[in-house]
Enzyme design. Structure first.
Site, PDB file in Angstrom:
ATOM      1  N   ARG A 148       0.870  -1.174   0.000  1.00  0.00           N
ATOM      2  CA  ARG A 148       0.000   0.000   0.000  1.00  0.00           C
ATOM      3  C   ARG A 148       0.910   1.227   0.000  1.00  0.00           C
ATOM      4  O   ARG A 148       2.052   1.167   0.459  1.00  0.00           O
ATOM      5  CB  ARG A 148      -0.887   0.034   1.245  1.00  0.00           C
ATOM      6  CG  ARG A 148      -1.819  -1.162   1.401  1.00  0.00           C
ATOM      7  CD  ARG A 148      -2.591  -1.066   2.718  1.00  0.00           C
ATOM      8  NE  ARG A 148      -3.528  -2.161   2.882  1.00  0.00           N
ATOM      9  CZ  ARG A 148      -3.287  -3.280   3.574  1.00  0.00           C
ATOM     10  NH1 ARG A 148      -2.111  -3.437   4.180  1.00  0.00           N
ATOM     11  NH2 ARG A 148      -4.201  -4.226   3.675  1.00  0.00           N
ATOM     12  N   LYS A 172      -2.117  -2.033   7.981  1.00  0.00           N
ATOM     13  CA  LYS A 172      -3.271  -1.438   8.674  1.00  0.00           C
ATOM     14  C   LYS A 172      -3.311  -1.892  10.131  1.00  0.00           C
ATOM     15  O   LYS A 172      -3.018  -3.039  10.438  1.00  0.00           O
ATOM     16  CB  LYS A 172      -4.571  -1.855   7.974  1.00  0.00           C
ATOM     17  CG  LYS A 172      -4.781  -1.187   6.617  1.00  0.00           C
ATOM     18  CD  LYS A 172      -6.126  -1.565   6.050  1.00  0.00           C
ATOM     19  CE  LYS A 172      -6.404  -0.808   4.752  1.00  0.00           C
ATOM     20  NZ  LYS A 172      -7.724  -1.166   4.185  1.00  0.00           N
ATOM     21  N   HIS A 244      -2.106   2.252  -5.767  1.00  0.00           N
ATOM     22  CA  HIS A 244      -2.832   1.009  -5.502  1.00  0.00           C
ATOM     23  C   HIS A 244      -2.916   0.130  -6.750  1.00  0.00           C
ATOM     24  O   HIS A 244      -3.057  -1.090  -6.634  1.00  0.00           O
ATOM     25  CB  HIS A 244      -4.236   1.324  -4.975  1.00  0.00           C
ATOM     26  CG  HIS A 244      -4.601   0.511  -3.774  1.00  0.00           C
ATOM     27  ND1 HIS A 244      -3.903   0.558  -2.589  1.00  0.00           N
ATOM     28  CD2 HIS A 244      -5.587  -0.413  -3.585  1.00  0.00           C
ATOM     29  CE1 HIS A 244      -4.449  -0.277  -1.715  1.00  0.00           C
ATOM     30  NE2 HIS A 244      -5.467  -0.880  -2.294  1.00  0.00           N
ATOM     31  N   ARG A 247      -0.253  -2.388  -6.639  1.00  0.00           N
ATOM     32  CA  ARG A 247      -0.574  -3.463  -5.681  1.00  0.00           C
ATOM     33  C   ARG A 247      -1.536  -4.475  -6.309  1.00  0.00           C
ATOM     34  O   ARG A 247      -1.347  -5.687  -6.198  1.00  0.00           O
ATOM     35  CB  ARG A 247      -1.173  -2.835  -4.422  1.00  0.00           C
ATOM     36  CG  ARG A 247      -1.601  -3.814  -3.334  1.00  0.00           C
ATOM     37  CD  ARG A 247      -1.959  -2.992  -2.096  1.00  0.00           C
ATOM     38  NE  ARG A 247      -2.806  -3.691  -1.144  1.00  0.00           N
ATOM     39  CZ  ARG A 247      -2.348  -4.483  -0.175  1.00  0.00           C
ATOM     40  NH1 ARG A 247      -1.057  -4.723  -0.067  1.00  0.00           N
ATOM     41  NH2 ARG A 247      -3.177  -5.059   0.675  1.00  0.00           N
ATOM     42  N   HIS A 270      -3.945  -9.155   3.821  1.00  0.00           N
ATOM     43  CA  HIS A 270      -5.403  -9.170   3.947  1.00  0.00           C
ATOM     44  C   HIS A 270      -5.796 -10.009   5.156  1.00  0.00           C
ATOM     45  O   HIS A 270      -5.312 -11.136   5.318  1.00  0.00           O
ATOM     46  CB  HIS A 270      -6.058  -9.772   2.696  1.00  0.00           C
ATOM     47  CG  HIS A 270      -6.038  -8.867   1.515  1.00  0.00           C
ATOM     48  ND1 HIS A 270      -6.185  -9.316   0.221  1.00  0.00           N
ATOM     49  CD2 HIS A 270      -5.884  -7.516   1.414  1.00  0.00           C
ATOM     50  CE1 HIS A 270      -6.123  -8.299  -0.618  1.00  0.00           C
ATOM     51  NE2 HIS A 270      -5.936  -7.202   0.085  1.00  0.00           N
ATOM     52  N   TYR A 279      -9.454 -11.081  -6.824  1.00  0.00           N
ATOM     53  CA  TYR A 279      -8.563 -11.258  -7.967  1.00  0.00           C
ATOM     54  C   TYR A 279      -8.945 -12.470  -8.813  1.00  0.00           C
ATOM     55  O   TYR A 279      -8.650 -12.513  -9.994  1.00  0.00           O
ATOM     56  CB  TYR A 279      -7.108 -11.352  -7.488  1.00  0.00           C
ATOM     57  CG  TYR A 279      -6.688 -10.079  -6.813  1.00  0.00           C
ATOM     58  CD1 TYR A 279      -6.460  -8.916  -7.553  1.00  0.00           C
ATOM     59  CD2 TYR A 279      -6.582 -10.000  -5.432  1.00  0.00           C
ATOM     60  CE1 TYR A 279      -6.116  -7.730  -6.933  1.00  0.00           C
ATOM     61  CE2 TYR A 279      -6.244  -8.813  -4.807  1.00  0.00           C
ATOM     62  CZ  TYR A 279      -6.017  -7.682  -5.556  1.00  0.00           C
ATOM     63  OH  TYR A 279      -5.698  -6.504  -4.941  1.00  0.00           O
TER      64      TYR A 279
END
Length: 298
Positions: A148, A172, A244, A247, A270, A279
């Site tokens: 990110r 995150k 992004h 990514r 994730h 994806y």
């Protein structure tokens, strides 16, 4: 309880108890502020403890006229979280959002670049300027490690474990993960560190920060966006490109080359595999490859 006090308490709760990242906290507070602004604009005087479902419903109905369904769903989710906090703290008995449904939205598929487009963007970097080596190392790291933009600009020299073949990434909620790094990306980072970064007058507090601006301070997210937008314009790329996008391209290209979803999930950081599954929806040819390779009756 007044709105501003409720917001202040809620911010502390998100930071300390839920451990959310600063950007996530800003977004949660923004959702509540939109409701506060609506009440002020319509001269509705009511506290966060006393506001009822009808008033909140009217706000959502009115704001839905000027925003898209995705933004509407985001605000409903943010308000639901805020009022759940008030219920949790015994300020309220019920959540006025409990019976309000979010609008149905389709899953938004992220934009991706082909390998050839990635190569063209990076080849367009002007290496005759000192920042050229930095920009090349940054984009190679974005794409090579699937970071990110916030993870990229916060990367430290002390996060590099090149001998082991990994970098440490803080994602995150300040969650750390180790991401593999390929030799070519290591080479570009080392070029930047050894031939450009060591000539910068580094400001106090940024000695360990990897990617620096010309003034020896940390790069901003906006600067990385600008660099990528300018490169896209330079090569005439019509796609909507952002950090992004690199990514997303990283994950898509791994999947196309038969990487498994669980490994991609771990590298992207994730929390849930369902986030990574987007994806698969982008490239269903991968599913065909899997069944041809692994099914006993192929």
């Amino acid at each position: 309880m007044k709105w501003q006090q409720a917001l202040k308490d809620y911010e502390l709760y998100l930071k300390i108890e839920r451990g959310l990242a600063a950007n996530s906290i800003v977004n949660y507070l923004l959702d509540v502020r939109k409701l506060i602004n609506y009440l002020e604009d319509n001269e509705i005087t009511i506290s966060p403890i006393d506001i009822d479902k009808e008033t909140v419903q009217k706000f959502i109905y009115d704001i839905a006229k000027v925003i898209n369904t995705r933004s509407q769903a985001r605000i409903i989710s943010g308000l639901r979280s805020f009022f759940s906090y008030l219920v949790f703290e015994d300020y309220r008995k019920t959540n006025p959002l409990d019976l309000i449904e979010s609008p149905k939205i389709g899953r938004k598929l992220p934009d991706t670049l082909s390998e050839e487009e990635i190569d063209r963007l990076i080849a367009a970097i002007d290496l005759s300027k000192p920042e050229g080596e930095r920009n090349k190392a940054m984009l190679e790291t974005l794409y090579g490690c699937g970071l990110r933009v916030s993870e990229l600009i916060n990367l430290k020299l002390s996060d590099l474990f090149f001998e082991e073949g990994f970098i440490k990434v803080t994602g995150k909620g300040d969650k750390e993960r180790f991401v593999p790094i390929v030799n070519s990306t290591k080479k570009f980072i080392n070029n930047y560190i050894n031939y450009v970064r060591n000539h910068i007058d580094i400001q106090t507090g940024y000695e360990d920060t990897m990617f620096l601006n010309r003034r020896g301070k940390q790069l901003t997210r906006a600067m990385v966006f600008t660099i990528i937008k300018q490169l896209a314009e330079k090569i005439g790329l019509k796609k909507n490109v952002s950090p992004h996008t690199f990514r997303h391209s990283f994950a898509t290209h791994l999947l196309q080359n038969d990487a498994d979803l669980r490994s991609i999930q771990l590298m992207l950081g994730h929390e849930s595999i369902t986030t990574t599954e987007i994806y698969v929806h982008m490239d269903k040819s991968h599913l065909s490859k899997v069944i041809q390779k692994y099914h006993p009756r192929k």
